[in-house]
Motif scaffolding. Structure first.
Motif, PDB file in Angstrom:
ATOM      1  N   PHE A  52       7.480 -19.644 -18.619  1.00  0.00           N
ATOM      2  CA  PHE A  52       8.796 -19.017 -18.587  1.00  0.00           C
ATOM      3  C   PHE A  52       9.878 -19.946 -18.076  1.00  0.00           C
ATOM      4  O   PHE A  52      11.057 -19.765 -18.364  1.00  0.00           O
ATOM      5  N   TRP A  53       9.501 -20.992 -17.328  1.00  0.00           N
ATOM      6  CA  TRP A  53      10.498 -21.965 -16.900  1.00  0.00           C
ATOM      7  C   TRP A  53      11.172 -22.603 -18.108  1.00  0.00           C
ATOM      8  O   TRP A  53      12.375 -22.842 -18.108  1.00  0.00           O
ATOM      9  N   CYS A  54      10.387 -22.896 -19.144  1.00  0.00           N
ATOM     10  CA  CYS A  54      10.909 -23.566 -20.344  1.00  0.00           C
ATOM     11  C   CYS A  54      11.905 -22.680 -21.086  1.00  0.00           C
ATOM     12  O   CYS A  54      12.997 -23.116 -21.452  1.00  0.00           O
ATOM     13  N   ILE A  55      11.511 -21.434 -21.316  1.00  0.00           N
ATOM     14  CA  ILE A  55      12.338 -20.542 -22.110  1.00  0.00           C
ATOM     15  C   ILE A  55      13.613 -20.168 -21.368  1.00  0.00           C
ATOM     16  O   ILE A  55      14.704 -20.131 -21.937  1.00  0.00           O
ATOM     17  N   GLU A  56      13.477 -19.921 -20.087  1.00  0.00           N
ATOM     18  CA  GLU A  56      14.660 -19.599 -19.290  1.00  0.00           C
ATOM     19  C   GLU A  56      15.655 -20.753 -19.311  1.00  0.00           C
ATOM     20  O   GLU A  56      16.863 -20.557 -19.484  1.00  0.00           O
ATOM     21  N   ALA A  57      15.162 -21.983 -19.146  1.00  0.00           N
ATOM     22  CA  ALA A  57      16.045 -23.157 -19.108  1.00  0.00           C
ATOM     23  C   ALA A  57      16.845 -23.281 -20.391  1.00  0.00           C
ATOM     24  O   ALA A  57      18.029 -23.640 -20.369  1.00  0.00           O
ATOM     25  N   ALA A  93       2.104 -11.149 -19.625  1.00  0.00           N
ATOM     26  CA  ALA A  93       2.572 -12.422 -20.166  1.00  0.00           C
ATOM     27  C   ALA A  93       3.744 -12.905 -19.315  1.00  0.00           C
ATOM     28  O   ALA A  93       4.497 -12.097 -18.770  1.00  0.00           O
ATOM     29  N   GLU A  94       3.863 -14.208 -19.181  1.00  0.00           N
ATOM     30  CA  GLU A  94       5.078 -14.768 -18.607  1.00  0.00           C
ATOM     31  C   GLU A  94       6.160 -14.594 -19.663  1.00  0.00           C
ATOM     32  O   GLU A  94       5.996 -15.005 -20.815  1.00  0.00           O
ATOM     33  N   VAL A  95       7.250 -13.969 -19.289  1.00  0.00           N
ATOM     34  CA  VAL A  95       8.316 -13.678 -20.244  1.00  0.00           C
ATOM     35  C   VAL A  95       9.674 -14.022 -19.651  1.00  0.00           C
ATOM     36  O   VAL A  95       9.806 -14.245 -18.439  1.00  0.00           O
ATOM     37  N   VAL A  96      10.651 -14.033 -20.519  1.00  0.00           N
ATOM     38  CA  VAL A  96      12.045 -14.142 -20.093  1.00  0.00           C
ATOM     39  C   VAL A  96      12.800 -12.985 -20.724  1.00  0.00           C
ATOM     40  O   VAL A  96      12.738 -12.787 -21.940  1.00  0.00           O
ATOM     41  N   GLN A  97      13.445 -12.202 -19.884  1.00  0.00           N
ATOM     42  CA  GLN A  97      14.261 -11.098 -20.398  1.00  0.00           C
ATOM     43  C   GLN A  97      15.670 -11.638 -20.620  1.00  0.00           C
ATOM     44  O   GLN A  97      16.347 -12.078 -19.683  1.00  0.00           O
ATOM     45  N   VAL A  98      16.081 -11.600 -21.882  1.00  0.00           N
ATOM     46  CA  VAL A  98      17.357 -12.173 -22.290  1.00  0.00           C
ATOM     47  C   VAL A  98      18.361 -11.054 -22.525  1.00  0.00           C
ATOM     48  O   VAL A  98      18.125 -10.149 -23.326  1.00  0.00           O
ATOM     49  N   VAL A  99      19.467 -11.121 -21.810  1.00  0.00           N
ATOM     50  CA  VAL A  99      20.566 -10.164 -21.971  1.00  0.00           C
ATOM     51  C   VAL A  99      21.712 -10.935 -22.621  1.00  0.00           C
ATOM     52  O   VAL A  99      22.157 -11.950 -22.086  1.00  0.00           O
ATOM     53  N   PHE A 100      22.167 -10.469 -23.778  1.00  0.00           N
ATOM     54  CA  PHE A 100      23.151 -11.249 -24.527  1.00  0.00           C
ATOM     55  C   PHE A 100      24.214 -10.370 -25.155  1.00  0.00           C
ATOM     56  O   PHE A 100      24.046  -9.148 -25.313  1.00  0.00           O
ATOM     57  N   ASP A 101      25.309 -11.012 -25.526  1.00  0.00           N
ATOM     58  CA  ASP A 101      26.416 -10.349 -26.189  1.00  0.00           C
ATOM     59  C   ASP A 101      26.210 -10.500 -27.695  1.00  0.00           C
ATOM     60  O   ASP A 101      26.374 -11.600 -28.238  1.00  0.00           O
ATOM     61  N   PRO A 102      25.852  -9.425 -28.404  1.00  0.00           N
ATOM     62  CA  PRO A 102      25.568  -9.555 -29.833  1.00  0.00           C
ATOM     63  C   PRO A 102      26.786  -9.921 -30.675  1.00  0.00           C
ATOM     64  O   PRO A 102      26.646 -10.292 -31.842  1.00  0.00           O
ATOM     65  N   LYS A 103      27.983  -9.868 -30.072  1.00  0.00           N
ATOM     66  CA  LYS A 103      29.181 -10.282 -30.787  1.00  0.00           C
ATOM     67  C   LYS A 103      29.334 -11.808 -30.761  1.00  0.00           C
ATOM     68  O   LYS A 103      30.063 -12.374 -31.572  1.00  0.00           O
ATOM     69  N   GLN A 133      -1.623 -15.197 -20.267  1.00  0.00           N
ATOM     70  CA  GLN A 133      -0.268 -15.114 -19.704  1.00  0.00           C
ATOM     71  C   GLN A 133       0.712 -16.007 -20.450  1.00  0.00           C
ATOM     72  O   GLN A 133       1.924 -15.862 -20.314  1.00  0.00           O
ATOM     73  N   TYR A 134       0.195 -16.950 -21.251  1.00  0.00           N
ATOM     74  CA  TYR A 134       1.060 -17.864 -22.001  1.00  0.00           C
ATOM     75  C   TYR A 134       1.164 -17.477 -23.469  1.00  0.00           C
ATOM     76  O   TYR A 134       1.594 -18.276 -24.297  1.00  0.00           O
ATOM     77  N   ARG A 135       0.772 -16.261 -23.814  1.00  0.00           N
ATOM     78  CA  ARG A 135       0.781 -15.867 -25.218  1.00  0.00           C
ATOM     79  C   ARG A 135       2.203 -15.749 -25.773  1.00  0.00           C
ATOM     80  O   ARG A 135       3.160 -15.501 -25.037  1.00  0.00           O
ATOM     81  N   SER A 136       2.280 -15.933 -27.076  1.00  0.00           N
ATOM     82  CA  SER A 136       3.551 -15.787 -27.776  1.00  0.00           C
ATOM     83  C   SER A 136       3.776 -14.302 -28.066  1.00  0.00           C
ATOM     84  O   SER A 136       2.911 -13.641 -28.644  1.00  0.00           O
ATOM     85  N   ALA A 137       4.927 -13.791 -27.652  1.00  0.00           N
ATOM     86  CA  ALA A 137       5.162 -12.353 -27.793  1.00  0.00           C
ATOM     87  C   ALA A 137       6.643 -12.030 -27.874  1.00  0.00           C
ATOM     88  O   ALA A 137       7.471 -12.671 -27.221  1.00  0.00           O
TER      89      ALA A 137
END
Length: 209
Positions: A52-57, A93-103, A133-137
């Motif tokens: 998750f360090w990679c994806i968050e970065a 799984a190690e995950v990153v929750q992404v909150v984004f502006d769809p506009k 824990q490292y699965r793609s999801a």
């Protein structure tokens, strides 16, 4: 396999640091981080793509992303710790929750970056990081996201020789990871794992500035 096992293979490099947290940490470093705030009109998706360090970065660099929070999802234990997730017994799984502006950044673009950030054809593994824990999801939060994720997965297959093994699952309870995992790359750029694994990913995607 914990990330420090990867680093143990590289002990011949004298400047390589352990990927484990430094011994001297703030008192609240191992407390769970707060839940991400969801601004009005924002969209949330939760992604697992190895460390998750990679994806968050990476996602912290994208315009239109309000927040990218490292955490755990998809398991059976409430309030899991990093150590419990690492031993593979909780099912998270190690995950990153992404909150984004769809506009500003469309869900389609979020998923395009997701496929580019990791190898979705390796089951329960990214590089030397192995375990469920490292699965793609992709953990979808709406029916529209589910439909989009399935279509995106089908389209992405053209870019990979081997079959994509990414699971597409309805989002469950999100447990933010401990404070020391948040913003990990930017706080620990000299760390061996950050230099040898995360930095090349960001350079490949031209996100290393």
């Amino acid at each position: 396999m914990k990330r420090r096992n990867l680093l143990s293979l590289l002990l011949l490099l004298p400047t390589l640091a352990s990927c484990e947290p430094e011994k001297a940490m703030p008192a609240d470093a191992k407390n769970p981080a707060p839940m991400p705030k969801i601004p009005e009109g924002a969209e949330t998706i939760t992604l697992g793509a190895g460390c998750f360090w990679c994806i968050e970065a990476a996602f912290r660099r994208f315009e239109g992303v309000y927040s990218a929070t490292s955490g755990y999802m998809g398991g059976t234990m409430a309030n899991p710790t990093y150590e419990q997730v690492c031993d593979g017994s909780t099912g998270h799984a190690e995950v990153v929750q992404v909150v984004f502006d769809p506009k500003k950044i469309t869900p389609e673009k979020v998923l395009t970056w997701f496929w580019d950030l990791h190898d979705p054809t390796t089951l329960n593994r990214q590089g030397a990081d192995s375990g469920t824990q490292y699965r793609s999801a992709i953990f979808y939060h709406t029916d529209a996201q589910k439909t989009l994720a399935e279509a995106s997965k089908k389209a992405a297959q053209a870019n990979f020789k081997d079959p994509i093994v990414t699971e597409i699952t309805k989002a469950g309870t999100f447990y933010p990871a401990e404070n020391y995992h948040q913003d990990y790359y930017f706080q620990n750029k000299s760390n061996g794992y950050c230099r040898m694994v995360i930095e090349p990913k960001l350079k490949k995607l031209k996100l290393d500035h």
